[in-house]
Design a protein around this motif. Structure first.
Motif, PDB file in Angstrom:
ATOM      1  N   UNK A  85      77.777  68.807  80.128  1.00  0.00           N
ATOM      2  CA  UNK A  85      76.905  69.568  81.010  1.00  0.00           C
ATOM      3  C   UNK A  85      76.036  68.635  81.861  1.00  0.00           C
ATOM      4  N   UNK A  86      75.723  67.457  81.346  1.00  0.00           N
ATOM      5  CA  UNK A  86      74.897  66.498  82.088  1.00  0.00           C
ATOM      6  C   UNK A  86      75.615  66.020  83.345  1.00  0.00           C
ATOM      7  N   UNK A  87      76.917  65.832  83.261  1.00  0.00           N
ATOM      8  CA  UNK A  87      77.687  65.392  84.428  1.00  0.00           C
ATOM      9  C   UNK A  87      77.712  66.481  85.506  1.00  0.00           C
ATOM     10  N   UNK A  88      77.630  67.739  85.088  1.00  0.00           N
ATOM     11  CA  UNK A  88      77.647  68.854  86.031  1.00  0.00           C
ATOM     12  C   UNK A  88      76.269  69.100  86.639  1.00  0.00           C
ATOM     13  N   UNK A  89      75.218  68.980  85.821  1.00  0.00           N
ATOM     14  CA  UNK A  89      73.865  69.318  86.265  1.00  0.00           C
ATOM     15  C   UNK A  89      73.111  68.166  86.933  1.00  0.00           C
ATOM     16  N   UNK A 135      80.785  70.190  94.107  1.00  0.00           N
ATOM     17  CA  UNK A 135      81.505  69.486  93.052  1.00  0.00           C
ATOM     18  C   UNK A 135      82.626  70.355  92.492  1.00  0.00           C
ATOM     19  N   UNK A 136      82.350  71.661  92.330  1.00  0.00           N
ATOM     20  CA  UNK A 136      83.375  72.567  91.821  1.00  0.00           C
ATOM     21  C   UNK A 136      84.535  72.691  92.802  1.00  0.00           C
ATOM     22  N   UNK A 137      84.253  72.719  94.104  1.00  0.00           N
ATOM     23  CA  UNK A 137      85.301  72.794  95.119  1.00  0.00           C
ATOM     24  C   UNK A 137      86.180  71.550  95.088  1.00  0.00           C
ATOM     25  N   UNK A 138      85.552  70.388  95.006  1.00  0.00           N
ATOM     26  CA  UNK A 138      86.316  69.130  94.950  1.00  0.00           C
ATOM     27  C   UNK A 138      87.209  69.093  93.723  1.00  0.00           C
ATOM     28  N   UNK A 139      86.686  69.550  92.597  1.00  0.00           N
ATOM     29  CA  UNK A 139      87.452  69.567  91.360  1.00  0.00           C
ATOM     30  C   UNK A 139      88.654  70.495  91.483  1.00  0.00           C
TER      31      UNK A 139
END
Length: 148
Positions: free
Chosen positions: A14-18, A135-139
Protein backbone atom coordinates in the motif's frame (compact mmCIF):
# COMPACT_ATOMS: atom_id res chain seq x y z
CA UNK A 1 22.51 -1.15 0.10
CA UNK A 2 24.31 -4.44 0.34
CA UNK A 3 23.35 -7.61 -1.47
CA UNK A 4 22.81 -9.87 1.52
CA UNK A 5 20.67 -12.97 1.13
CA UNK A 6 17.26 -12.07 2.46
CA UNK A 7 13.90 -13.70 3.02
CA UNK A 8 10.96 -11.30 2.84
CA UNK A 9 8.63 -11.68 5.81
CA UNK A 10 6.19 -8.82 5.16
CA UNK A 11 5.89 -6.03 2.62
CA UNK A 12 3.85 -2.84 2.58
CA UNK A 13 2.40 -2.79 -0.94
CA UNK A 14 0.00 0.00 0.00
CA UNK A 15 2.96 2.34 0.62
CA UNK A 16 4.04 2.07 -3.02
CA UNK A 17 0.51 3.05 -4.09
CA UNK A 18 -0.07 5.87 -1.58
CA UNK A 19 3.39 7.47 -1.53
CA UNK A 20 6.14 8.65 -3.86
CA UNK A 21 9.36 7.14 -2.53
CA UNK A 22 12.55 9.22 -2.49
CA UNK A 23 15.20 7.54 -0.29
CA UNK A 24 15.47 4.10 1.29
CA UNK A 25 17.31 2.98 4.42
CA UNK A 26 17.75 -0.36 6.16
CA UNK A 27 17.40 -0.56 9.93
CA UNK A 28 17.36 -3.21 12.61
CA UNK A 29 14.45 -3.59 15.00
CA UNK A 30 14.33 -4.44 18.71
CA UNK A 31 12.04 -7.44 19.37
CA UNK A 32 11.25 -9.78 22.26
CA UNK A 33 11.64 -13.56 22.04
CA UNK A 34 8.04 -14.36 21.19
CA UNK A 35 7.91 -11.58 18.59
CA UNK A 36 10.79 -12.94 16.51
CA UNK A 37 9.28 -16.43 16.67
CA UNK A 38 5.99 -15.06 15.40
CA UNK A 39 7.73 -13.08 12.64
CA UNK A 40 9.58 -16.18 11.43
CA UNK A 41 6.17 -17.83 11.01
CA UNK A 42 5.09 -14.88 8.81
CA UNK A 43 2.65 -13.28 11.26
CA UNK A 44 3.66 -9.63 10.68
CA UNK A 45 1.66 -6.82 9.05
CA UNK A 46 3.13 -3.45 8.02
CA UNK A 47 0.02 -2.13 6.28
CA UNK A 48 -0.81 1.01 8.32
CA UNK A 49 2.48 1.39 10.16
CA UNK A 50 4.64 4.51 10.28
CA UNK A 51 7.87 5.72 11.89
CA UNK A 52 8.39 8.64 14.26
CA UNK A 53 11.67 10.07 15.50
CA UNK A 54 11.55 11.03 19.18
CA UNK A 55 14.54 12.01 21.36
CA UNK A 56 16.95 11.13 18.53
CA UNK A 57 15.61 7.56 18.36
CA UNK A 58 13.36 6.04 15.69
CA UNK A 59 10.22 4.12 16.68
CA UNK A 60 7.84 1.96 14.65
CA UNK A 61 4.12 2.47 15.34
CA UNK A 62 1.06 0.39 14.31
CA UNK A 63 3.05 -2.64 13.18
CA UNK A 64 0.99 -5.73 14.02
CA UNK A 65 2.88 -8.88 15.06
CA UNK A 66 0.47 -11.65 16.05
CA UNK A 67 0.97 -13.29 19.46
CA UNK A 68 3.04 -16.47 19.38
CA UNK A 69 0.85 -19.57 19.70
CA UNK A 70 3.05 -21.24 22.33
CA UNK A 71 4.04 -18.07 24.17
CA UNK A 72 1.80 -18.49 27.27
CA UNK A 73 2.15 -15.66 29.82
CA UNK A 74 5.36 -14.31 28.24
CA UNK A 75 3.58 -13.29 25.05
CA UNK A 76 3.87 -9.75 23.69
CA UNK A 77 1.36 -7.02 22.85
CA UNK A 78 0.56 -7.18 19.11
CA UNK A 79 0.63 -3.40 18.47
CA UNK A 80 3.36 -2.24 20.86
CA UNK A 81 5.80 0.51 19.84
CA UNK A 82 9.13 -0.94 18.65
CA UNK A 83 12.50 0.78 18.59
CA UNK A 84 14.46 0.87 15.32
CA UNK A 85 18.23 0.56 15.22
CA UNK A 86 19.80 3.29 13.10
CA UNK A 87 23.09 5.19 13.33
CA UNK A 88 22.90 8.72 14.76
CA UNK A 89 24.11 10.14 11.43
CA UNK A 90 21.27 8.40 9.59
CA UNK A 91 18.72 9.63 12.13
CA UNK A 92 19.99 13.20 11.81
CA UNK A 93 19.90 12.99 8.01
CA UNK A 94 16.35 11.61 8.01
CA UNK A 95 15.17 14.14 10.61
CA UNK A 96 16.59 17.10 8.67
CA UNK A 97 14.97 15.99 5.42
CA UNK A 98 11.69 15.33 7.19
CA UNK A 99 11.62 18.84 8.66
CA UNK A 100 12.81 20.65 5.53
CA UNK A 101 10.76 18.92 2.87
CA UNK A 102 7.81 17.46 4.86
CA UNK A 103 8.64 13.82 4.19
CA UNK A 104 6.83 10.92 5.83
CA UNK A 105 8.83 7.93 7.07
CA UNK A 106 7.19 4.64 6.11
CA UNK A 107 8.31 0.99 6.39
CA UNK A 108 8.36 -0.78 3.03
CA UNK A 109 9.52 -4.30 3.75
CA UNK A 110 10.55 -6.55 6.64
CA UNK A 111 13.07 -9.28 5.88
CA UNK A 112 15.32 -11.77 7.62
CA UNK A 113 19.03 -11.42 6.94
CA UNK A 114 21.58 -13.67 8.68
CA UNK A 115 18.96 -14.54 11.28
CA UNK A 116 18.13 -10.94 12.17
CA UNK A 117 14.96 -9.05 11.27
CA UNK A 118 15.68 -5.93 9.22
CA UNK A 119 13.28 -3.23 8.11
CA UNK A 120 13.54 -1.28 4.87
CA UNK A 121 12.23 2.22 5.53
CA UNK A 122 11.75 5.11 3.12
CA UNK A 123 11.36 8.86 3.01
CA UNK A 124 8.12 9.50 1.09
CA UNK A 125 5.59 12.11 0.15
CA UNK A 126 1.89 11.32 -0.13
CA UNK A 127 0.38 11.08 -3.59
CA UNK A 128 -2.65 13.08 -4.58
CA UNK A 129 -5.73 11.36 -5.99
CA UNK A 130 -4.87 12.27 -9.59
CA UNK A 131 -1.36 10.78 -9.15
CA UNK A 132 -2.90 7.50 -8.00
CA UNK A 133 -5.23 7.42 -11.00
CA UNK A 134 -2.32 8.08 -13.33
CA UNK A 135 -0.33 5.23 -11.77
CA UNK A 136 -3.30 2.89 -12.19
CA UNK A 137 -3.62 3.83 -15.88
CA UNK A 138 0.07 3.19 -16.52
CA UNK A 139 -0.17 -0.17 -14.78
CA UNK A 140 -3.21 -1.17 -16.83
CA UNK A 141 -1.55 -0.11 -20.10
CA UNK A 142 1.60 -2.10 -19.34
CA UNK A 143 -0.55 -5.13 -18.38
CA UNK A 144 -2.41 -4.90 -21.74
CA UNK A 145 0.86 -4.64 -23.64
CA UNK A 146 2.22 -7.77 -21.91
CA UNK A 147 -0.92 -9.74 -22.84
CA UNK A 148 -0.51 -9.08 -26.57
Amino acid sequence: MTNLPRKTVSSNKKAYFDFTIFEKYISGIVLTGTEIKSVRRGAMNLKDSFIKIENMEAYLYNCHISPYDFGNRFNHEPLRVRKLLLHKKEILKILNKQKQENYTIVPLEAFLSKGYLKLEIALCKGKKLYDKREAMKKKEISRNIKQF
